[in-house]
Design a protein around this motif. Sequence first.
Motif, PDB file in Angstrom:
ATOM      1  N   UNK A 203       0.858  -1.193   0.000  1.00  0.00           N
ATOM      2  CA  UNK A 203       0.000   0.000   0.000  1.00  0.00           C
ATOM      3  C   UNK A 203       0.889   1.236   0.000  1.00  0.00           C
ATOM      4  N   UNK A 204       0.544   2.207  -0.817  1.00  0.00           N
ATOM      5  CA  UNK A 204       1.240   3.490  -0.773  1.00  0.00           C
ATOM      6  C   UNK A 204       0.212   4.584  -0.534  1.00  0.00           C
ATOM      7  N   UNK A 205       0.498   5.403   0.442  1.00  0.00           N
ATOM      8  CA  UNK A 205      -0.401   6.519   0.753  1.00  0.00           C
ATOM      9  C   UNK A 205       0.199   7.782   0.135  1.00  0.00           C
ATOM     10  N   UNK A 206      -0.631   8.530  -0.562  1.00  0.00           N
ATOM     11  CA  UNK A 206      -0.162   9.698  -1.319  1.00  0.00           C
ATOM     12  C   UNK A 206      -0.738  10.981  -0.718  1.00  0.00           C
ATOM     13  N   UNK A 207       0.114  11.957  -0.582  1.00  0.00           N
ATOM     14  CA  UNK A 207      -0.337  13.273  -0.132  1.00  0.00           C
ATOM     15  C   UNK A 207      -1.001  13.980  -1.314  1.00  0.00           C
TER      16      UNK A 207
END
Length: 348
Positions: A203-207
């Motif tokens: 999972x990658x969380x993006x601003x």
Amino acid sequence: MTVAAPTLDLDRPAGRPAPLIDPFARAITYLRVSVTDRCDFRCVYCMSEHMSFLPKADLLTLEELDRLCSAFVVKGVRKLRLTGGEPLVRRGIMTLFASLSRHLATGTLDELTLTTNGSQLVKYAAELRGYGVARVNVSLDTLDPDKFRAITRWGDLDQVLAGIDAAQAAGLKVKINAVALKGVNEDELAGLVTWAHGRGMELTIIEVMPLGDIGEERLAQYLPLSIVRARLAERFTLADIDYNTGGPARYVRVAETGGRLGFITPMTHNFCESCNRVRITCTGTLYMCLGQEDAADLRSPLRASESNDPLYAAIDEAITRKPKGHDFVIDRRHKRPALSRHMSVTGG
Ligand SMILES: C[S@@+](CC[C@H](N)C(=O)[O-])C[C@H]1O[C@@H](n2cnc3c(N)ncnc32)[C@H](O)[C@@H]1O
Ligand code: SF4
């Protein structure tokens, strides 16, 4: 529709053109290409509900996209990501994957991949795997059907979840990208970690980034990932890991799940020293940096000649202008973004 055979220049006896090295000695080995500005969703942070799209004649044809991507492969690009808009809504897109897969077969390309909203994966996952695509990034910000509809305006969560199932069943590795949105999905991010890692997905969380028209709404959506990370650290044990793809993501290992979690913080962290990538829009405009306006038109040299030499020359010239880094700023007083173009134009 069939895509033309490899362009003649690929087999030039005179040898391959020089690889792409920018003025800061960074080798450009990663190309992202937006194959369409259209999409079957209208995510609130990406598009307005009534987007106007580019005239078809401005778009590169599939043959031109193939020629352009192949020129970059000749010049040393090892990883190619197709994106958009939604790449899988471009008519005939499978012929482009089919034709680009020849570079995987010859070993000149390490990876052919895509970023998708997942809506068409039920239809295309197996075919993509057949063309040598090994991994896909699927954008998914919430597991709540109503919130999903509110964020994407037109999307259907079940369709995307079925697409993820199909991708995994076809043997594709799936990575989930989630944009952190203040007051929208911030309470769900820990649940997304558990869900994604439980299914063997990174999972990658993006601003959220200040691209395109923003106004009050985008400012209100902004949630610094430093806050997200601190909150996740209350729930999970996060250990920094030395994993770097040359992009803006920083990674941790989550002890409780064993999975990898990425944070993309283009506004608050500087990731430019290791930047190995450039982007092309669906009209053939090359952006040397996601965070700057400077660009080079590659469509003209592409259309001007059957030879790739003018194209190579234009690419070389553009790479000499790749900046050292960028600085995203939201002008809070005027509520203007640092850049006026939308993410769906440059590609994510
Ligand atoms: C522009 S989309 C294109 C590919 C595909 N339609 C998708 O949604 O994955 C690529 C990525 O950009 C992200 N994105 C779009 N607008 C953004 C913004 N303003 N800030 C941060 N990420 C954004 C999306 O969430 C998505 O993960
Ligand atoms: S983020 Fe992707 S799915 Fe959402 S509107 Fe933009 S291009 Fe479409």
